[in-house]
Design a protein around this motif. Sequence first.
Motif, PDB file in Angstrom:
ATOM      1  N   PHE A   1     -47.082 -32.560 -11.980  1.00 45.50           N
ATOM      2  CA  PHE A   1     -46.918 -33.566 -13.029  1.00 45.50           C
ATOM      3  C   PHE A   1     -47.966 -34.642 -12.788  1.00 45.50           C
ATOM      4  O   PHE A   1     -48.664 -34.642 -11.758  1.00 45.50           O
ATOM      5  N   ASP A   2     -48.096 -35.557 -13.729  1.00 48.60           N
ATOM      6  CA  ASP A   2     -49.170 -36.558 -13.681  1.00 48.60           C
ATOM      7  C   ASP A   2     -48.721 -37.779 -12.888  1.00 48.60           C
ATOM      8  O   ASP A   2     -48.285 -38.785 -13.454  1.00 48.60           O
ATOM      9  N   LEU A   3     -48.843 -37.690 -11.560  1.00 46.11           N
ATOM     10  CA  LEU A   3     -48.452 -38.795 -10.697  1.00 46.11           C
ATOM     11  C   LEU A   3     -49.246 -40.054 -11.011  1.00 46.11           C
ATOM     12  O   LEU A   3     -48.676 -41.164 -11.047  1.00 46.11           O
TER      13      LEU A   3
ATOM     14  N   VAL B   1     -47.744 -46.692 -15.001  1.00 42.37           N
ATOM     15  CA  VAL B   1     -46.794 -47.283 -15.962  1.00 42.37           C
ATOM     16  C   VAL B   1     -45.506 -47.751 -15.300  1.00 42.37           C
ATOM     17  O   VAL B   1     -44.560 -48.136 -15.984  1.00 42.37           O
ATOM     18  N   MET B   2     -45.439 -47.724 -13.975  1.00 41.86           N
ATOM     19  CA  MET B   2     -44.257 -48.234 -13.274  1.00 41.86           C
ATOM     20  C   MET B   2     -44.300 -49.755 -13.196  1.00 41.86           C
ATOM     21  O   MET B   2     -45.366 -50.345 -12.986  1.00 41.86           O
TER      22      MET B   2
ATOM     23  N   GLY C   1     -45.418 -44.475 -21.203  1.00 40.58           N
ATOM     24  CA  GLY C   1     -45.494 -43.412 -20.194  1.00 40.58           C
ATOM     25  C   GLY C   1     -44.355 -42.417 -20.279  1.00 40.58           C
ATOM     26  O   GLY C   1     -44.176 -41.600 -19.367  1.00 40.58           O
ATOM     27  N   MET C   2     -43.570 -42.446 -21.358  1.00 41.71           N
ATOM     28  CA  MET C   2     -42.381 -41.603 -21.472  1.00 41.71           C
ATOM     29  C   MET C   2     -42.701 -40.117 -21.313  1.00 41.71           C
ATOM     30  O   MET C   2     -41.979 -39.376 -20.638  1.00 41.71           O
ATOM     31  N   HIS C   3     -43.800 -39.660 -21.916  1.00 43.20           N
ATOM     32  CA  HIS C   3     -44.088 -38.225 -21.883  1.00 43.20           C
ATOM     33  C   HIS C   3     -44.457 -37.748 -20.474  1.00 43.20           C
ATOM     34  O   HIS C   3     -44.164 -36.607 -20.104  1.00 43.20           O
ATOM     35  N   ALA C   4     -45.068 -38.611 -19.689  1.00 41.63           N
ATOM     36  CA  ALA C   4     -45.367 -38.258 -18.296  1.00 41.63           C
ATOM     37  C   ALA C   4     -44.070 -38.102 -17.502  1.00 41.63           C
ATOM     38  O   ALA C   4     -43.969 -37.231 -16.623  1.00 41.63           O
TER      39      ALA C   4
END
Length: 428
Positions: free
Chosen positions: A188-190, A196-197, A210-213
């Motif tokens: 996944f896209d770490l 986006v955290m 960043g929901m989709h990530a």
Amino acid sequence: MFTTLHEEKVFKDPVHRYIHVRDGLIWELIGTKEFQRLRRIRQLGTTSFTFHGAEHSRFNHSLGVYEITRRMTEIFSGKADWNEDDRLLALAVALLHDIGHGPFSHSFEKVFHTDHEEWTRRIILGDTEVNRILRKMDRCFPQAVADIIEKTSTNKLVSSMISSQIDADRMDYLLRDAYYTGVSYGQFDLERILRVMRPKNDEVVIKASGMHAVEDYIMSRYQMYWQVYFHPVTRSSEVILSKILMRVKDLQERGYDFKQKPLHFLSLFAGEITLEDYLRLDESIVHYYFQSWQEEDDPILKDLCNRFLNRRLFQYIEFHPNERMKDWPKLEALFAKAGVDPSYYLVMDSSSDLPYDVYRPGEEERLPIHLLMPDGSLKELSTHSDVVEAISGKKRTDHKLYYPADVLTDTRVDQEIRDSIQSLLTTI
């Protein structure tokens, strides 16, 4: 009190490229004998029987969790809800969160009723090198670290960085385990998720953009559990491992005269294991005993150790206990007639996972992932994601029946008994 290192230390890492250590506290903790022991504890237990590359250790993983947490603290630096005084606390917790794991982790815990989190707490608070280093920060610092790992801390933000539904621990083990098993499921896209955290209201939240990530991360976790962690071949090796330990415990209680006495396990059997005893246990020790026990007179222990060391694993079939339990006594009786002890060679095993859940009052606390909306409000993830909503709260369980396939081809067993076993296994 610790200072920044004169020169940054780095570990070359296949997942994060480099792991950066700039704090004297972290560097000294890594050098303790308790942390170095994690080199001798594999991250995935017996998974290498299925995915031969899965030989990485808890040491690897713990450094990875530390590195992700370190990057999180850099992203949070200067944000309104982040207290810079918590930085070293978060880094220490990340590094030490798995320090209490025993050999073959969860199989070991099931047989001996141990809890790696409790042993982690004892290592952090006990007479250890780790404790002495933590106390250099402050005499209360070890307790602060232990409280977060025990999930009793009032510092909810740091707790969520290490233990939540999207935390540094899960993010590292998914990427690391995918890398070493050679599968693509855990990718996944770490980088995107870290970008986006945000710290908000005592928890880690995700910007809505960043929901989709995060969707990708949750589905990666779902796939890893069913394709890797719960793989039926791995579970077969875990079944045999557990049965070896159970057999040794049973023989010891019956006064069996071992050729190779289980000296490292005696305090465990007696329920009097000390911290010093526990820290002497690692997978090299367990393998030594398994090698030795191949020469024991007890046929069950001898056979099980041989099966484990030489990958002669049990066969498996689908088996739902609620529907087929009426056949279980018949199957046990047939195995006994065949001269095969069903308590060691006929095993039901179940695995279950809940990939994502929302908080339900009165149940085990499971804080949801919150999205930070453009207006500053927080929205629970599944209310905006159709993908996550589809799996939210849905617990999947898988049941298998494990048995030695060679019992069906053993010419020493009466043909009628073998046919009856085969027929019953076919209809279950």
